[in-house]
Design a protein around this motif. Sequence first.
Motif, PDB file in Angstrom:
ATOM      1  N   SER A  49      -7.049  33.613 -39.298  1.00 36.60           N
ATOM      2  CA  SER A  49      -6.333  34.092 -38.111  1.00 36.60           C
ATOM      3  C   SER A  49      -6.346  33.085 -36.956  1.00 36.60           C
ATOM      4  N   LEU A  50      -7.383  32.280 -36.842  1.00 33.78           N
ATOM      5  CA  LEU A  50      -7.400  31.265 -35.779  1.00 33.78           C
ATOM      6  C   LEU A  50      -6.323  30.214 -36.047  1.00 33.78           C
ATOM      7  N   GLY A  51      -6.236  29.734 -37.267  1.00 29.46           N
ATOM      8  CA  GLY A  51      -5.206  28.762 -37.618  1.00 29.46           C
ATOM      9  C   GLY A  51      -3.809  29.333 -37.446  1.00 29.46           C
ATOM     10  N   SER A  52      -3.649  30.602 -37.786  1.00 29.04           N
ATOM     11  CA  SER A  52      -2.356  31.263 -37.631  1.00 29.04           C
ATOM     12  C   SER A  52      -1.970  31.380 -36.163  1.00 29.04           C
ATOM     13  N   THR A  53      -2.910  31.785 -35.347  1.00 31.15           N
ATOM     14  CA  THR A  53      -2.634  31.936 -33.924  1.00 31.15           C
ATOM     15  C   THR A  53      -2.309  30.589 -33.287  1.00 31.15           C
ATOM     16  N   LEU A  54      -3.084  29.566 -33.629  1.00 31.92           N
ATOM     17  CA  LEU A  54      -2.800  28.227 -33.105  1.00 31.92           C
ATOM     18  C   LEU A  54      -1.448  27.721 -33.601  1.00 31.92           C
ATOM     19  N   GLY A  55      -1.140  27.942 -34.859  1.00 27.31           N
ATOM     20  CA  GLY A  55       0.141  27.526 -35.411  1.00 27.31           C
ATOM     21  C   GLY A  55       1.309  28.274 -34.799  1.00 27.31           C
ATOM     22  N   MET A  56       1.086  29.552 -34.535  1.00 27.16           N
ATOM     23  CA  MET A  56       2.131  30.374 -33.940  1.00 27.16           C
ATOM     24  C   MET A  56       2.545  29.818 -32.576  1.00 27.16           C
ATOM     25  N   PHE A  57       1.579  29.445 -31.766  1.00 28.10           N
ATOM     26  CA  PHE A  57       1.900  28.935 -30.434  1.00 28.10           C
ATOM     27  C   PHE A  57       2.263  27.454 -30.448  1.00 28.10           C
ATOM     28  N   THR A  58       1.714  26.684 -31.353  1.00 22.25           N
ATOM     29  CA  THR A  58       2.062  25.262 -31.450  1.00 22.25           C
ATOM     30  C   THR A  58       3.511  25.087 -31.884  1.00 22.25           C
ATOM     31  N   LEU A  69       2.218  38.587 -32.486  1.00 23.77           N
ATOM     32  CA  LEU A  69       1.692  38.215 -31.177  1.00 23.77           C
ATOM     33  C   LEU A  69       0.361  38.912 -30.874  1.00 23.77           C
ATOM     34  N   TYR A  70       0.256  40.169 -31.259  1.00 26.72           N
ATOM     35  CA  TYR A  70      -0.978  40.920 -31.013  1.00 26.72           C
ATOM     36  C   TYR A  70      -1.854  41.045 -32.261  1.00 26.72           C
ATOM     37  N   GLY A  71      -1.234  41.045 -33.431  1.00 19.96           N
ATOM     38  CA  GLY A  71      -1.963  41.273 -34.668  1.00 19.96           C
ATOM     39  C   GLY A  71      -2.894  40.124 -35.055  1.00 19.96           C
ATOM     40  N   MET A  72      -2.396  38.884 -34.961  1.00 14.87           N
ATOM     41  CA  MET A  72      -3.226  37.742 -35.347  1.00 14.87           C
ATOM     42  C   MET A  72      -4.467  37.592 -34.457  1.00 14.87           C
ATOM     43  N   PRO A  73      -4.320  37.644 -33.136  1.00 11.49           N
ATOM     44  CA  PRO A  73      -5.536  37.587 -32.317  1.00 11.49           C
ATOM     45  C   PRO A  73      -6.476  38.777 -32.543  1.00 11.49           C
ATOM     46  N   LEU A  74      -5.900  39.942 -32.832  1.00  7.69           N
ATOM     47  CA  LEU A  74      -6.729  41.119 -33.096  1.00  7.69           C
ATOM     48  C   LEU A  74      -7.541  40.940 -34.377  1.00  7.69           C
ATOM     49  N   ILE A  75      -6.929  40.374 -35.393  1.00  9.21           N
ATOM     50  CA  ILE A  75      -7.660  40.079 -36.636  1.00  9.21           C
ATOM     51  C   ILE A  75      -8.792  39.108 -36.345  1.00  9.21           C
ATOM     52  N   LEU A  76      -8.540  38.114 -35.499  1.00 11.18           N
ATOM     53  CA  LEU A  76      -9.568  37.129 -35.143  1.00 11.18           C
ATOM     54  C   LEU A  76     -10.747  37.810 -34.443  1.00 11.18           C
ATOM     55  N   ILE A  77     -10.449  38.718 -33.544  1.00  9.74           N
ATOM     56  CA  ILE A  77     -11.507  39.422 -32.803  1.00  9.74           C
ATOM     57  C   ILE A  77     -12.333  40.303 -33.743  1.00  9.74           C
ATOM     58  N   VAL A  78     -11.650  40.982 -34.640  1.00  6.53           N
ATOM     59  CA  VAL A  78     -12.341  41.879 -35.583  1.00  6.53           C
ATOM     60  C   VAL A  78     -13.150  41.043 -36.532  1.00  6.53           C
TER      61      VAL A  78
END
Length: 78
Positions: A49-58, A69-78
């Motif tokens: 999820s960290l790579g996905s979130t970084l890739g999403m914004f990059t 937008l909310y799901g990937m960071p939420l997975i990272l937090i969980v």
Amino acid sequence: MIFQLLSVYLLAVNVLLFALMGIDKYKAKKKAWRISEATLFLFAIFGGSLGSTLGMFTFHHKTRHWYFLYGMPLILIV
């Protein structure tokens, strides 16, 4: 030993998912066959999820989809 294996696994899956987000963005621009959203979420659940979130914004990819937008960071937090 376990910590090192886990670290290598997490690094690999995050680099892979970062690359998949870039590849999917490229394919979207070319109107080519795409990587499914289910595949992207599956890799995120398995530690990317960290790579996905970084890739999403990059790559500015999937940022208009609320579930990314909310799901990937939420997975990272969980």
